[in-house]
Design a protein around this motif. Structure first.
Motif, mmCIF file in Angstrom:
data_model
loop_
_atom_site.group_PDB
_atom_site.id
_atom_site.type_symbol
_atom_site.label_atom_id
_atom_site.label_comp_id
_atom_site.label_asym_id
_atom_site.label_seq_id
_atom_site.Cartn_x
_atom_site.Cartn_y
_atom_site.Cartn_z
ATOM 1 N N ASN A 181 31.526 18.136 -20.020
ATOM 2 C CA ASN A 181 31.136 18.232 -18.608
ATOM 3 C C ASN A 181 31.356 19.637 -18.063
ATOM 4 O O ASN A 181 30.510 20.168 -17.330
ATOM 5 N N HIS A 218 27.853 20.882 -17.067
ATOM 6 C CA HIS A 218 27.654 20.749 -15.617
ATOM 7 C C HIS A 218 28.343 21.877 -14.845
ATOM 8 O O HIS A 218 27.785 22.414 -13.896
ATOM 9 N N LYS A 230 38.594 24.873 -10.215
ATOM 10 C CA LYS A 230 38.677 23.439 -10.434
ATOM 11 C C LYS A 230 39.622 23.161 -11.596
ATOM 12 O O LYS A 230 39.534 23.814 -12.637
HETATM 13 N N1 LIG Z 1 33.225 19.821 -14.565
HETATM 14 C C1 LIG Z 1 32.191 19.414 -13.804
HETATM 15 N N2 LIG Z 1 31.578 20.295 -12.964
HETATM 16 C C2 LIG Z 1 30.528 19.913 -12.191
HETATM 17 N N3 LIG Z 1 30.022 18.669 -12.175
HETATM 18 C C3 LIG Z 1 30.590 17.745 -12.985
HETATM 19 C C4 LIG Z 1 31.695 18.057 -13.839
HETATM 20 N N4 LIG Z 1 32.051 16.945 -14.499
HETATM 21 C C5 LIG Z 1 31.195 15.980 -14.111
HETATM 22 N N5 LIG Z 1 30.307 16.448 -13.192
HETATM 23 C C6 LIG Z 1 29.262 15.681 -12.480
HETATM 24 O O1 LIG Z 1 29.582 14.301 -12.574
HETATM 25 C C7 LIG Z 1 28.518 13.587 -13.182
HETATM 26 C C8 LIG Z 1 29.084 12.471 -14.036
HETATM 27 O O2 LIG Z 1 29.695 12.980 -15.224
HETATM 28 P P1 LIG Z 1 29.745 12.073 -16.515
HETATM 29 O O3 LIG Z 1 30.377 12.795 -17.618
HETATM 30 O O4 LIG Z 1 30.356 10.764 -16.117
HETATM 31 O O5 LIG Z 1 28.205 11.784 -16.833
HETATM 32 P P2 LIG Z 1 27.146 12.773 -17.475
HETATM 33 O O6 LIG Z 1 27.810 14.010 -17.985
HETATM 34 O O7 LIG Z 1 26.043 12.941 -16.474
HETATM 35 O O8 LIG Z 1 26.600 11.921 -18.693
HETATM 36 P P3 LIG Z 1 27.404 11.532 -20.049
HETATM 37 O O9 LIG Z 1 27.505 10.030 -20.032
HETATM 38 O O10 LIG Z 1 26.547 12.070 -21.137
HETATM 39 O O11 LIG Z 1 28.749 12.189 -19.984
HETATM 40 C C9 LIG Z 1 27.725 14.621 -13.956
HETATM 41 O O12 LIG Z 1 26.374 14.253 -14.088
HETATM 42 C C10 LIG Z 1 27.884 15.861 -13.077
HETATM 43 O O13 LIG Z 1 26.959 15.838 -12.023
#
Ligand SMILES: Nc1ncnc2c1ncn2[C@@H]1O[C@H](COP(=O)(O)OP(=O)(O)OP(=O)(O)O)[C@@H](O)[C@H]1O
Ligand SMILES: [Mg+2]
Length: 138
Positions: A50, A54, A130
């Motif tokens: 993430n 992200h 963060k």
């Molecule tokens: N470190 C981060 N910085 C910014 N946004 C984040 C971060 N971690 C998570 N997010 C946000 O939270 C959402 C959910 O994260 P999560 O890991 O649960 O799902 P994902 O990464 O979209 O899919 P996956 O199931 O493949 O992990 C992400 O889509 C993103 O928008």
């Protein structure tokens, strides 16, 4: 006795294997068993994925810090990153009972981290960095 390691990694998913190795190593030193070590590795892998994808948009010129401290039967991992702001309370738990076809893609990483670790906190330090802090006890 508490021990501590700190690393900097570029925002490159190619780093995940090395990070998993480090987490596994330290988990073993802290006295966790194989199943517990797998859980720690999965949580760290999802959290770092993430951060890389992200938070830092897979820009390898940007770095994040991985900090691990441990003592017998306890491990704490922190990921420090100054990327995209993120409100973890805005993410909903996935509907894990929904059939595979009905489930939205993604959204499992944060859920797994919360399930697999005993304490999970998303913080911002005084410089706006963060911090994801997660802790597991045996
Ligand atoms: N470190 C981060 N910085 C910014 N946004 C984040 C971060 N971690 C998570 N997010 C946000 O939270 C959402 C959910 O994260 P999560 O890991 O649960 O799902 P994902 O990464 O979209 O899919 P996956 O199931 O493949 O992990 C992400 O889509 C993103 O928008
Ligand atoms: Mg994810």
């Amino acid at each position: 006795m508490r021990q501590r390691l700190s690393f900097e990694f570029p925002a490159d998913t190619g780093m995940l294997a090395k990070i998993g190795e480090i987490a596994g190593d330290v988990g073993g030193k802290a006295g966790f068993d194989h199943a517990e070590i797998s859980d720690i590795q999965l949580a760290v892998d999802e959290a770092c994925t993430n951060t890389i994808i992200h938070g830092l948009k897979k820009d390898p010129s940007r770095i994040f810090r991985l900090m691990i401290q441990w003592r017998k039967h306890e491990i704490e991992i922190q990921i420090h990153e100054s990327g995209e702001p993120f409100d973890p309370n805005a993410t909903r738990d996935p509907d894990v009972k929904a059939s595979l076809e009905d489930r939205p893609i993604g959204g499992l990483g944060v859920y797994f981290v919360r399930k697999l670790m005993d304490e999970v906190e998303y913080l911002n330090d005084e410089n706006g960095i963060k911090i994801l802090r997660m802790l597991k006890r045996k």
